[in-house]
Enzyme design. Structure first.
Site, PDB file in Angstrom:
ATOM      1  CE1 TYR A  38     -11.244   4.319  -1.794  1.00  0.00           C
ATOM      2  CE2 TYR A  38     -13.527   5.196  -0.860  1.00  0.00           C
ATOM      3  CZ  TYR A  38     -12.591   4.304  -1.418  1.00  0.00           C
ATOM      4  OH  TYR A  38     -13.103   2.816  -1.608  1.00  0.00           O
ATOM      5  NE  ARG A 224      -4.867   5.511  -5.335  1.00  0.00           N
ATOM      6  CZ  ARG A 224      -5.721   4.891  -4.914  1.00  0.00           C
ATOM      7  NH1 ARG A 224      -5.773   3.654  -5.640  1.00  0.00           N
ATOM      8  NH2 ARG A 224      -6.651   5.044  -4.091  1.00  0.00           N
ATOM      9  CG  ASN A 226      -6.931   1.288  -2.983  1.00  0.00           C
ATOM     10  OD1 ASN A 226      -7.340   1.437  -2.045  1.00  0.00           O
ATOM     11  ND2 ASN A 226      -7.718   0.704  -4.122  1.00  0.00           N
TER      12      ASN A 226
END
Lengths: 353, 313
Positions: A38, A224, A226
């Protein structure tokens, strides 16, 4: 080459789903390196990026028509997948305007928006819709403005209100979640709804991300990536439906893993909305099977290395402990040990047969 | 909307409202719709001046969903750094200006039951777009304007049609403690004006037990202070920061590109590490602990308590 929008895919049993070569090459592969952990991996969302999936403000691809139909089916069975709290009406109109303007600008062949003052006409040629309505008058649309427009865009959306120095999840359209529930999270703060995520809290990821998002500017969206793994090309992996998709985890075998196991990537975008000062969070999910991705040699090698070396807490949180080793064993055949280049692009414009 | 690059705006009207106030109307120089603004938003104009020019932030006073024009009200600063002097003495209809797209640090609080606004002088400007958006939502507003006696008529005209508006001639005429003490629970305070006025309002609110999250303030151009020398560690440059300059302006005038955005101590984009010296913080971003530590500074508004300040730039 014009895209063929497939109208008969199915994201539930019996599954009918595949990516064309062009769709594989434009996939937003989420790993810039051979290892994953992460981080605050937010960057400005500008048009253009390592693959074609980043070319538009809101990406529309060959699965559009089928995904919109899947959303409508989920909403018929469970209308509470779309919930917006009453104080978010300005954010609903902000969302409608942003999505309509962006789609009409990026895909003029499919969408158009005509405005005469507050009288707007929206045309969606892919779904065969044309609606005239009065901007600001929710009764002039077939549904409330947020539901109306998010039924016509791929990916889930949530609305965050900003107050008391944090963000509150005060609305959303969530029919394709990776095991989280809007009805459960509605009204929670940023730290509350991220509560279950392991490791990231301890390294300060959420504190820093929140400070950044509180200062997010209108006109300067960020994005972003994920990811997780999904068994079968299923979009609705919701807690509400766990009895339907949970047992799928036991069906992965060394013989079927390549076609059955999918890398699910979310291209997440965050937009400050002008009238409401809310933040629109777009969660655009992409599915590609291990076999599809391994046709790009760099991606096959890297996916093997990332999964092989992944932190065990992340394996457990993402829910694939049961078939983790099966996936690694399958992908090992695509990893010849050669170095991989930095960045997420496939480094090729033609896939292996 | 994804905004790329600056806006180019044509001056289509300049109206004197008083000897010190002018209202400027701007349209897109390229034609077409302007980006939506936000309630409480400001526009950062690049105005002619030495080096890369002056970049001044001014609140947009026209309603935020007007996309055919933006209106600003600009006061001629007594010790103008050049920006407001240019607007008042040089700017002409037809001029084209570069601007950064509108941005807001002064947004409406959605869950607030009552919106209490206190403005000093031209600090009224961000309140005008807030009140027009709040009125459209049927929100409960109370506004107190502190005005110089010469400008009462100007502010009366700007606030014509608003209910629950009180204009006070001078700060002494407004009893802040009394005003804040009689507000119902769930009231949010928006405050914009001179630093001393905002501090007085904040102190009065805190003394009465108002929660920090119910206080919201915006300052424009904190007044200057003692000059000091800035040293940029990476380039070794030494820059004199004058009494009326901001650190950020001095850095820019020296030809160093430093990131910045709101130029008002609110967005945090220009946050920079301090290597030596003690900053005098004037921003709204750093926490009390960060201020006490003195390792970070916002050069757009803050200054130095030491003759030298060394930054990691």
């Amino acid at each position: 080459m014009p895209i063929t929008h497939k109208a008969d895919e199915s994201f539930r049993a019996p599954f009918r789903y595949a990516n064309s070569d062009a769709a594989i090459l434009r996939f937003p592969f989420p790993f810039p390196d051979d290892r994953y952990m992460y981080s605050v991996n937010l960057e400005p969302h500008v048009r253009g990026g390592p693959t074609e999936a980043f070319a538009a403000a809101f990406d529309i691809d060959e699965h559009y028509i089928s995904e919109c139909r899947e959303r409508a089916m989920v909403l018929r069975q469970d209308p509470n997948r779309c919930l917006v709290l009453p104080h978010m009406m300005a954010a609903q109109w902000d969302t409608l305007e942003l999505l309509m303007e962006s789609l009409a600008q990026d895909y003029p062949e499919h969408f158009s928006l005509e405005r005469a003052g507050e009288r707007w006409t929206w045309t969606n040629r892919l779904l065969g819709l044309q609606d005239r309505f009065v901007f600001g008058d929710e009764h002039s649309l077939p549904q409330a403005p947020f539901e109306y427009i998010t039924r016509q865009v791929q990916g889930d959306f949530t609305l965050q209100d900003q107050r008391d120095g944090t963000l509150y999840m005060d609305g959303g359209m969530v029919t394709t979640p990776a095991d989280w529930s809007l009805e459960f999270d509605l009204g929670m703060t940023f730290h509350e709804w991220h509560g279950p995520v392991p490791v990231a809290h301890d390294i300060g990821v959420f504190d820093r991300a929140l400070q950044y998002l509180l200062r997010l500017q209108h006109g300067r969206p960020v994005r972003r990536l994920n990811w997780t793994m999904t068994v079968n090309p299923r979009l609705d992996t919701s807690p509400e439906n766990y009895p339907i998709w949970g047992p799928d985890k036991a069906t992965v075998t060394p013989l079927n893993v390549g076609d059955k196991l999918h890398l699910r990537v979310e291209l997440q975008t965050l937009y400050r909305l002008p009238r409401s000062n809310a933040i629109l969070f777009g969660i655009r999910a992409y599915l590609a099977s291990l076999s599809e991705l391994a046709r790009a040699p760099k991606w096959g090698r890297r996916l093997h290395r990332v999964l092989r070396d992944l932190h065990p807490d992340l394996v457990a949180y993402k829910g694939f402990s049961r078939y983790h080793q099966t996936a690694i064993d399958f992908l090992a055949a695509f990893d010849d040990g050669a170095p991989t280049s930095a960045g997420i692009g496939p480094d090729t414009d033609r896939l292996k047969a | 909307m994804i905004q790329t690059g600056p806006l180019f705006l044509r001056v289509v009207a300049i109206e004197p409202l008083s000897p010190r106030l002018k209202r400027i109307t701007l349209q897109s120089a390229e034609g077409g719709l302007l980006p939506l603004s936000q309630p409480g938003a400001h526009l950062t104009l690049t105005l002619p001046g030495p080096g890369r020019g002056h970049r001044n932030a001014y609140s947009i006073v026209s309603p935020c969903d007007r996309r055919d024009h933006y209106q600003l009200i600009i006061r001629r600063a007594p010790a103008s750094r050049g920006g407001s002097r240019h607007v008042h003495e040089v700017m002409a209809v037809g001029d084209v200006l570069e601007a950064a797209a509108p941005n807001s640090q002064f947004s409406i609080q959605s869950q607030t039951r009552k919106h209490l606004m206190i403005a000093g002088g031209v600090g009224l400007t961000p309140m005008l777009s807030l009140t027009s958006a709040l009125r459209a939502r049927g929100a409960h507003i109370e506004l107190h304007q502190i005005a110089h006696v010469d400008e009462v008529a100007v502010f009366e005209a700007l606030l014509a049609g608003e209910r629950n508006v009180h204009i006070h001639t001078g700060r002494a005429k407004l009893d802040l403690t009394n005003l804040l003490a009689r507000q119902p629970l769930g009231t949010h305070l928006y405050c914009c004006g001179p630093q001393a006025m905002m501090e007085a309002a904040r102190d009065a609110a805190v003394a009465l037990g108002w929660p920090e999250t119910s206080l919201h303030q915006e300052s424009f151009g904190a007044a200057g202070g003692a000059p000091f020398i800035l040293r940029l560690a990476r380039s070794g440059l030494e820059i004199a920061v004058g009494e009326h300059d901001t650190m950020l302006e001095a850095i820019e005038a020296a030809g160093v590109a430093a990131p910045s955005l709101c130029r008002g101590g609110a967005c945090g984009v220009c946050l920079t590490s301090v290597i030596e010296g003690a900053p005098e913080h004037r921003d709204h971003v750093l926490s009390e602990a960060e201020r006490a530590e003195g390792r970070k500074v916002l050069p757009c508004v803050s200054r130095s308590t030491t003759p030298y300040l060394v930054l990691d730039l």
